[in-house]
Design an enzyme around this catalytic site. Sequence first.
Site, PDB file in Angstrom:
ATOM      1  N   ASP A  67       0.821  -1.220   0.000  1.00 34.00           N
ATOM      2  CA  ASP A  67       0.000   0.000   0.000  1.00 34.00           C
ATOM      3  C   ASP A  67       0.848   1.260   0.000  1.00 34.00           C
ATOM      4  OD1 ASP A  67       0.987  -0.319   2.580  1.00 34.00           O
ATOM      5  OD2 ASP A  67      -0.934  -0.865   3.443  1.00 34.00           O
ATOM      6  N   ASN A 133      -6.696  -2.212  14.373  1.00 34.75           N
ATOM      7  CA  ASN A 133      -8.127  -2.535  14.248  1.00 34.75           C
ATOM      8  C   ASN A 133      -8.352  -3.815  13.432  1.00 34.75           C
ATOM      9  OD1 ASN A 133      -7.520  -1.727  11.674  1.00 34.75           O
ATOM     10  ND2 ASN A 133      -8.989  -0.036  11.590  1.00 34.75           N
ATOM     11  N   HIS A 135      -6.930  -4.474  10.454  1.00 34.39           N
ATOM     12  CA  HIS A 135      -6.809  -4.332   8.988  1.00 34.39           C
ATOM     13  C   HIS A 135      -5.557  -5.047   8.489  1.00 34.39           C
ATOM     14  CE1 HIS A 135      -4.526  -0.190   9.333  1.00 34.39           C
ATOM     15  NE2 HIS A 135      -3.659  -1.151   9.227  1.00 34.39           N
ATOM     16  N   GLU A 140      -9.656  -1.920   5.506  1.00 34.20           N
ATOM     17  CA  GLU A 140     -10.204  -1.555   6.809  1.00 34.20           C
ATOM     18  C   GLU A 140     -11.466  -2.356   7.130  1.00 34.20           C
ATOM     19  OE1 GLU A 140      -8.454   0.149   8.704  1.00 34.20           O
ATOM     20  OE2 GLU A 140      -8.158   2.241   8.125  1.00 34.20           O
TER      21      GLU A 140
END
Length: 250
Positions: A67, A133, A135, A140
Amino acid sequence: MKIIVYKNYNQICDLIAKNIVNKINNKNKSVLGLATGDTFIGVYKRLIYYYNSSKVNFNNVITINLDEYIGELKFENTYKYFMYENFFKHVNIKKKNTYIPENMSNISKSVNNFQQIIKNHIIDIQLLGIGFNGHIGFNEPNNQLHANTHVANLNKSTIKDNSRFFEKGSQIPTKAITMGMADIFNAKEIIVVCNNIKKINIIRKLLENDLIDTKYPVSLLKIHNNVNLYILYELYDKIKDNIYNNVIIL
Ligand code: GLP
């Protein structure tokens, strides 16, 4: 998913680096999927060490990163810079063989270019960290996830977590281009490392049952048939009574 519990971060980084070195030495034009963040800095250090000891040559190696942030940001805050500083500049990898999504004004062109790169290569080993979280890459938590490369709107919690890498007052990106779930799952082998005790709730949730849940994107890795998940002993020790899977303790 194979779960491997380790006690020493440097040791595990060395083991992962050796695995990568073997792959490169046994296969011409190996394709590595790379990740940014703190977790894999130790692996890059060991790869640099093996390069300096003439145990590996990156001349024919191709790398594809998961990414990249998009929007207005200083070069020092890009993942391109991170990869250059922590790995690429120390070894003989060819710049043209290092692929990272481009942060350019024509975003859809950048997404399409990157998707094409993914389509043209099969990743031999994908390194993967886990966000606080749950991801992976920048996929996400959500009711639905993307299969392919896309522009991700970063969750508030992700923006906050990643603010630690930015100077006070500087603009923190809210969007990124990321590989989608199918892009990640195309890798022949996936190596996931969790070296942070603060990610305990994510790991607990991941290992307490065999459920997969798009609100915990990392849980989708249970579908892939060649995933090695390395978790820190201190973390495992706190959740061991609730672990559904078998584990290997090093
Ligand atoms: C970012 C990256 C993720 C990475 C995560 C964890 O959000 N996009 O790919 O897994 O950071 O980073 P760290 O290794 O610093 O915990």
